[in-house]
Design a protein around this motif. Structure first.
Motif, mmCIF file in Angstrom:
data_model
loop_
_atom_site.group_PDB
_atom_site.id
_atom_site.type_symbol
_atom_site.label_atom_id
_atom_site.label_comp_id
_atom_site.label_asym_id
_atom_site.label_seq_id
_atom_site.Cartn_x
_atom_site.Cartn_y
_atom_site.Cartn_z
ATOM 1 N N ASP A 134 0.822 -1.221 0.000
ATOM 2 C CA ASP A 134 0.000 0.000 0.000
ATOM 3 C C ASP A 134 0.852 1.266 0.000
ATOM 4 O O ASP A 134 0.580 2.196 -0.765
ATOM 5 C CB ASP A 134 -0.938 0.026 1.208
ATOM 6 N N LEU A 135 1.863 1.322 0.851
ATOM 7 C CA LEU A 135 2.701 2.517 0.932
ATOM 8 C C LEU A 135 3.550 2.671 -0.333
ATOM 9 O O LEU A 135 3.704 3.780 -0.850
ATOM 10 C CB LEU A 135 3.581 2.479 2.181
ATOM 11 N N GLU A 136 4.062 1.563 -0.852
ATOM 12 C CA GLU A 136 4.837 1.627 -2.095
ATOM 13 C C GLU A 136 3.957 2.132 -3.237
ATOM 14 O O GLU A 136 4.382 2.955 -4.046
ATOM 15 C CB GLU A 136 5.394 0.241 -2.458
ATOM 16 N N ARG A 137 2.716 1.668 -3.281
ATOM 17 C CA ARG A 137 1.793 2.111 -4.323
ATOM 18 C C ARG A 137 1.496 3.603 -4.182
ATOM 19 O O ARG A 137 1.432 4.335 -5.165
ATOM 20 C CB ARG A 137 0.515 1.281 -4.262
ATOM 21 N N ALA A 138 1.325 4.064 -2.957
ATOM 22 C CA ALA A 138 1.054 5.490 -2.721
ATOM 23 C C ALA A 138 2.240 6.343 -3.175
ATOM 24 O O ALA A 138 2.062 7.395 -3.796
ATOM 25 C CB ALA A 138 0.756 5.736 -1.242
ATOM 26 N N VAL A 139 3.458 5.873 -2.888
ATOM 27 C CA VAL A 139 4.659 6.601 -3.311
ATOM 28 C C VAL A 139 4.753 6.598 -4.839
ATOM 29 O O VAL A 139 5.038 7.627 -5.457
ATOM 30 C CB VAL A 139 5.924 6.002 -2.662
ATOM 31 N N MET A 140 4.488 5.449 -5.459
ATOM 32 C CA MET A 140 4.539 5.387 -6.928
ATOM 33 C C MET A 140 3.466 6.290 -7.537
ATOM 34 O O MET A 140 3.724 6.941 -8.547
ATOM 35 C CB MET A 140 4.368 3.943 -7.419
ATOM 36 N N ASP A 141 2.285 6.353 -6.923
ATOM 37 C CA ASP A 141 1.242 7.256 -7.423
ATOM 38 C C ASP A 141 1.725 8.699 -7.408
ATOM 39 O O ASP A 141 1.472 9.459 -8.345
ATOM 40 C CB ASP A 141 -0.049 7.116 -6.606
ATOM 41 N N VAL A 142 2.437 9.081 -6.347
ATOM 42 C CA VAL A 142 2.997 10.434 -6.292
ATOM 43 C C VAL A 142 3.973 10.635 -7.448
ATOM 44 O O VAL A 142 3.911 11.634 -8.173
ATOM 45 C CB VAL A 142 3.705 10.703 -4.940
ATOM 46 N N LEU A 143 4.861 9.676 -7.645
ATOM 47 C CA LEU A 143 5.848 9.815 -8.716
ATOM 48 C C LEU A 143 5.177 9.863 -10.087
ATOM 49 O O LEU A 143 5.534 10.681 -10.937
ATOM 50 C CB LEU A 143 6.865 8.675 -8.660
ATOM 51 N N TRP A 144 4.212 8.974 -10.328
ATOM 52 C CA TRP A 144 3.537 8.965 -11.621
ATOM 53 C C TRP A 144 2.727 10.231 -11.849
ATOM 54 O O TRP A 144 2.642 10.720 -12.965
ATOM 55 C CB TRP A 144 2.630 7.744 -11.738
ATOM 56 N N ASP A 145 2.119 10.782 -10.799
ATOM 57 C CA ASP A 145 1.271 11.959 -10.949
ATOM 58 C C ASP A 145 2.061 13.266 -10.964
ATOM 59 O O ASP A 145 1.632 14.234 -11.581
ATOM 60 C CB ASP A 145 0.229 12.020 -9.826
ATOM 61 N N VAL A 146 3.191 13.302 -10.273
ATOM 62 C CA VAL A 146 3.927 14.552 -10.086
ATOM 63 C C VAL A 146 5.096 14.707 -11.051
ATOM 64 O O VAL A 146 5.418 15.812 -11.461
ATOM 65 C CB VAL A 146 4.429 14.663 -8.617
ATOM 66 N N VAL A 197 11.238 3.551 1.715
ATOM 67 C CA VAL A 197 10.339 3.047 0.664
ATOM 68 C C VAL A 197 10.935 3.345 -0.705
ATOM 69 O O VAL A 197 10.962 2.467 -1.588
ATOM 70 C CB VAL A 197 8.927 3.658 0.800
ATOM 71 N N LEU A 198 11.430 4.542 -0.914
ATOM 72 C CA LEU A 198 12.036 4.894 -2.203
ATOM 73 C C LEU A 198 13.291 4.061 -2.475
ATOM 74 O O LEU A 198 13.526 3.629 -3.607
ATOM 75 C CB LEU A 198 12.349 6.387 -2.267
ATOM 76 N N ASP A 199 14.069 3.800 -1.425
ATOM 77 C CA ASP A 199 15.259 2.960 -1.581
ATOM 78 C C ASP A 199 14.865 1.538 -1.989
ATOM 79 O O ASP A 199 15.475 0.938 -2.878
ATOM 80 C CB ASP A 199 16.057 2.939 -0.273
ATOM 81 N N ARG A 200 13.823 1.010 -1.370
ATOM 82 C CA ARG A 200 13.347 -0.341 -1.720
ATOM 83 C C ARG A 200 12.783 -0.373 -3.139
ATOM 84 O O ARG A 200 12.983 -1.350 -3.868
ATOM 85 C CB ARG A 200 12.311 -0.824 -0.718
ATOM 86 N N LEU A 201 12.061 0.668 -3.520
ATOM 87 C CA LEU A 201 11.533 0.739 -4.886
ATOM 88 C C LEU A 201 12.663 0.813 -5.906
ATOM 89 O O LEU A 201 12.563 0.230 -6.995
ATOM 90 C CB LEU A 201 10.587 1.940 -5.040
ATOM 91 N N ALA A 202 13.738 1.497 -5.559
ATOM 92 C CA ALA A 202 14.909 1.538 -6.445
ATOM 93 C C ALA A 202 15.513 0.144 -6.564
ATOM 94 O O ALA A 202 15.888 -0.293 -7.658
ATOM 95 C CB ALA A 202 15.937 2.536 -5.922
ATOM 96 N N GLY A 203 15.579 -0.570 -5.456
ATOM 97 C CA GLY A 203 16.101 -1.930 -5.466
ATOM 98 C C GLY A 203 15.257 -2.881 -6.295
ATOM 99 O O GLY A 203 15.762 -3.834 -6.888
ATOM 100 N N LYS A 204 13.961 -2.625 -6.356
ATOM 101 C CA LYS A 204 13.042 -3.446 -7.151
ATOM 102 C C LYS A 204 13.017 -3.031 -8.620
ATOM 103 O O LYS A 204 12.324 -3.645 -9.423
ATOM 104 C CB LYS A 204 11.612 -3.335 -6.585
#
Length: 153
Positions: free
Chosen positions: A6-18, A48-55
Motif C-alpha cells: 500500500d505505501l509503495e503504491r502510494a509513493v509510486m502514485d505520487v511519482l507517476w502523478d507529479v 520506501v524509495l530505496d526499496r523501490l529503487a532496489g526493485k
C-alpha cells in the motif's frame, strides 16, 4: 514483476502523478510532502524509495547529498506488466484472454481493437481509432466524449 504494498503504491502514485517524463525527478522531502495526510517520517519515505529503487521501480540520481527519484516506467506500462504476469499464473492463457475480452465494455473493446490493429500494421481505410499514433495514454475513441463512456456503463 513485484507486487507493491500500500505505501509503495502510494509513493509510486505520487511519482507517476507529479513527475513528468522529462523531469529530473523529485526528492524524498517532495514525496513526503505530497503524501499529505499520512504523517510519515522522512526516513520511512526514504526507505520506501530505496526499496523501490532496489526493485527497479524507480530510477534515482544523486544531486549533492540527496537523491532525485523518478518512475522507471509509466503507470500504464506497470499495469500492462501486471496483466501479463497474471496470465502466467497458470491455466490457459488463451482462455483467460478470451474471458477478459468478453468482460470489457464496448469502448474498451474499441481501444483493444485499435491497439491490435496497430500491432498488425493496419493503417488506412480499414483501420479504426488512432492506430497510427497509438501510445500508452488512453483517450476516448474519436467523436466520443468521456461523458458518453460513463453513460454506457
Amino acid at each position: 514483476m513485484t507486487r507493491l504494498g500500500d505505501l509503495e503504491r502510494a509513493v509510486m502514485d505520487v511519482l507517476w502523478d507529479v513527475v513528468p517524463g522529462t523531469s529530473d525527478g523529485v526528492t524524498v522531502r517532495e514525496v513526503a510532502d505530497a503524501l499529505d495526510g499520512r504523517e510519515l517520517a522522512y526516513t520511512t519515505v526514504m526507505t520506501v524509495l530505496d526499496r523501490l529503487a532496489g526493485k527497479g521501480m524507480v530510477q534515482r540520481e544523486r544531486e549533492g547529498r540527496a537523491w532525485r527519484y523518478r518512475p522507471a516506467a509509466s503507470r500504464e506500462a506497470h499495469i500492462a506488466q501486471l496483466m501479463l504476469d497474471a496470465l502466467d499464473l497458470g491455466g490457459s492463457r488463451d482462455a483467460a484472454l478470451v474471458r477478459f475480452a468478453r468482460s470489457v465494455t464496448g469502448t474498451e473493446a474499441e481501444v483493444l481493437r485499435a491497439a491490435l490493429g496497430s500491432e498488425a500494421g493496419l493503417t488506412g481505410p480499414g483501420a479504426t481509432g488512432s492506430e497510427a499514433g497509438l501510445t500508452d495514454r488512453v483517450d476516448p475513441p474519436a467523436g466520443r466524449r468521456p461523458a458518453d463512456e460513463t453513460a454506457e456503463r
